[in-house]
Design an enzyme around this catalytic site. Structure first.
Site, PDB file in Angstrom:
ATOM      1  N   CYS A  81      34.898  35.609  47.844  1.00 26.80           N
ATOM      2  CA  CYS A  81      35.056  36.706  46.893  1.00 26.80           C
ATOM      3  C   CYS A  81      33.710  37.026  46.240  1.00 26.80           C
ATOM      4  CB  CYS A  81      36.082  36.311  45.843  1.00 26.80           C
ATOM      5  SG  CYS A  81      36.194  37.467  44.477  1.00 26.80           S
ATOM      6  N   CYS A  87      43.773  49.214  39.703  1.00 33.55           N
ATOM      7  CA  CYS A  87      43.513  47.775  39.743  1.00 33.55           C
ATOM      8  C   CYS A  87      42.510  47.482  38.626  1.00 33.55           C
ATOM      9  CB  CYS A  87      42.937  47.416  41.114  1.00 33.55           C
ATOM     10  SG  CYS A  87      42.370  45.712  41.223  1.00 33.55           S
ATOM     11  N   CYS A 133      33.835  36.056  37.240  1.00 35.21           N
ATOM     12  CA  CYS A 133      34.986  35.148  37.329  1.00 35.21           C
ATOM     13  C   CYS A 133      34.503  33.701  37.451  1.00 35.21           C
ATOM     14  CB  CYS A 133      35.841  35.497  38.546  1.00 35.21           C
ATOM     15  SG  CYS A 133      37.328  34.466  38.655  1.00 35.21           S
ATOM     16  N   CYS A 154      35.814  31.557  44.035  1.00 33.07           N
ATOM     17  CA  CYS A 154      36.329  31.510  45.414  1.00 33.07           C
ATOM     18  C   CYS A 154      35.217  31.959  46.374  1.00 33.07           C
ATOM     19  CB  CYS A 154      37.543  32.421  45.549  1.00 33.07           C
ATOM     20  SG  CYS A 154      38.855  31.983  44.395  1.00 33.07           S
ATOM     21  N   GLU A 209      34.750  46.222  36.216  1.00 33.73           N
ATOM     22  CA  GLU A 209      35.139  47.268  37.164  1.00 33.73           C
ATOM     23  C   GLU A 209      36.650  47.451  37.248  1.00 33.73           C
ATOM     24  OE1 GLU A 209      31.937  47.412  40.610  1.00 33.73           O
ATOM     25  OE2 GLU A 209      32.876  45.453  40.543  1.00 33.73           O
ATOM     26  N   CYS A 268      39.544  44.737  47.946  1.00 34.61           N
ATOM     27  CA  CYS A 268      39.887  43.387  47.522  1.00 34.61           C
ATOM     28  C   CYS A 268      38.751  42.404  47.825  1.00 34.61           C
ATOM     29  CB  CYS A 268      41.106  42.991  48.338  1.00 34.61           C
ATOM     30  SG  CYS A 268      42.328  42.166  47.417  1.00 34.61           S
TER      31      CYS A 268
HETATM   32  S1  SF4 Z   1      39.462  35.768  44.243  1.00 30.82           S
HETATM   33 FE1  SF4 Z   1      37.601  36.308  43.079  1.00 30.82          FE
HETATM   34  S2  SF4 Z   1      38.332  37.258  41.179  1.00 30.82           S
HETATM   35 FE2  SF4 Z   1      40.104  36.174  42.113  1.00 30.82          FE
HETATM   36  S3  SF4 Z   1      40.105  34.128  41.181  1.00 30.82           S
HETATM   37 FE3  SF4 Z   1      38.868  33.935  43.068  1.00 30.82          FE
HETATM   38  S4  SF4 Z   1      36.749  34.321  42.397  1.00 30.82           S
HETATM   39 FE4  SF4 Z   1      38.085  35.051  40.749  1.00 30.82          FE
END
Ligand code: SF4
Length: 353
Positions: free
Chosen positions: A117, A103, A110, A114, A90, A334
């Site tokens: 996220c 962006c 990923c 996190c 995306e 975000c």
């Molecule tokens: S915030 Fe989301 S995209 Fe960024 S490093 Fe952490 S898991 Fe990965």
């Protein structure tokens, strides 16, 4: 059948040209790709016909087999791209007056995981290639109907940890800032990282003084480990030391990203802790109210607490801003990127190719 190789994967000085013809022809081709936004070699009308046919036959420019647009009521647009191997990624187009920002993602999903996220919750699909990162910028320009040279800002803050896909991400940045490429000022390219000290030090020696944004999100290792798995391997002190090295090597002011999570990292003593760990660093803190997504288990800190946190930082002489993300209603803010299709979204997807 294997898809044809991607022209955008190549640095400009390695673009394929007719025998014995070097720099001039490469620059001519680069201008068509990155400045005039040609999507097919057929459209490059001033190239010799034989070269054009060869490019058309052997190479691809657009790596996406499907592109979907999800407009937000605030004017931003989330793009969902499907690649030839059916993986998806995306980008988000964020226009503001005459300033166009995109962006982009560096990965499918990923691996950093996190907790706050939505991309992290997807897990890791694969790294994107250099050309697949660049193509996100071009695709936004193709579909929004402007020349790629009108792009002012690029943020590598979409899906993925860019410094874990180092060569592709740094290679893409080189083409973004090359005057023969997209010609974007380095000051207007932001690369976001979860904080990988060795990679930050390596980047410091690339002579690419872009804007480095570090996702700190907590002032102490215990809190950070609760929300960022990589914090087990990289204590805050190591990250901050690498940022000092970044600045000693000529890097600019760093941006510290701090998502405000209700009851997790938003107490005033944590603002004091943050100010203490940034002491001596030229840094600006962005406080980001958490953007909700289904199943996250987090809530944003209330506005009054964010305000108090910001005032506390300012009192400690730490410059900070509260940043509201655009594109929330289209799943493009975000921390929200999660490859959602039209289901459950207020905007309707339009299939762009
Ligand atoms: S915030 Fe989301 S995209 Fe960024 S490093 Fe952490 S898991 Fe990965």
């Amino acid at each position: 059948m294997m898809p044809r190789p991607l022209l955008l994967d190549l640095p400009i000085d390695r673009l394929p040209v007719p025998n014995g013809q070097g720099g001039y022809r490469q620059r001519q081709l680069a201008r068509w790709l990155y400045q005039r936004g040609a999507r097919r070699a057929d459209a490059m009308t001033d190239l010799p016909a034989a070269w054009r046919s060869e490019l058309e036959e052997r190479w691809r420019i657009d790596p996406f087999v499907r592109t979907e647009r999800f407009p937000s009521a605030d004017g931003s647009v989330r793009y969902l791209f499907t690649l030839a191997d059916a993986q998806r990624t995306e980008a988000v187009f964020i226009p503001y007056r005459d300033r166009k920002t995109v962006c982009v993602s560096s990965m499918v999903g990923c691996p950093a995981g996190c907790a706050f996220c939505a991309t992290g919750a997807l897990g890791f699909g694969r790294n994107l290639r250099r050309g697949e990162i660049l193509a996100q910028l071009l695709a936004v320009a193709w579909h929004e109907g402007f020349a790629p040279t009108e792009l002012r800002n690029v943020v590598l803050m979409g899906m993925g940890e860019a410094l874990l896909n180092y060569d592709a991400a740094v290679g893409a940045v080189r083409t973004m800032v090359d005057p023969e490429g997209l010609g974007i000022s380095l000051r207007r390219v932001t690369l976001s990282t979860v904080g990988l000290p060795n990679r930050i030090r390596r980047l410091a020696h690339e002579r690419l003084p872009l804007v480095l944004a570090v996702s700190l999100h907590a002032p102490d290792d215990d809190t950070r480990r609760r929300i960022i798995p990589t914090a087990h391997a990289h204590p805050i002190a190591d990250i901050v030391a690498s940022l000092h090295d970044w600045q000693a090597a000529g890097g600019r002011r760093v941006t510290i990203e701090y998502t405000m999570l209700d009851g997790v990292n938003d107490a005033l003593r944590q603002a004091d802790g943050l100010a203490a760990c940034l002491e001596g660093l030229v840094a600006h803190v962005n406080l980001i109210p958490f953007n909700p997504w289904r199943g996250s288990g987090f809530r944003s800190s209330p506005a009054a607490r964010i305000d108090a946190f910001a005032r506390r930082l300012e009192r400690a002489s730490v410059p900070c801003s509260v940043r509201f993300s655009r594109g929330r209603d289209a799943g493009g803010a975000c921390g929200q990127l999660a490859l959602q299709g039209a289901e459950g979204r207020s905007g309707e997807a339009s299939v762009a190719s």
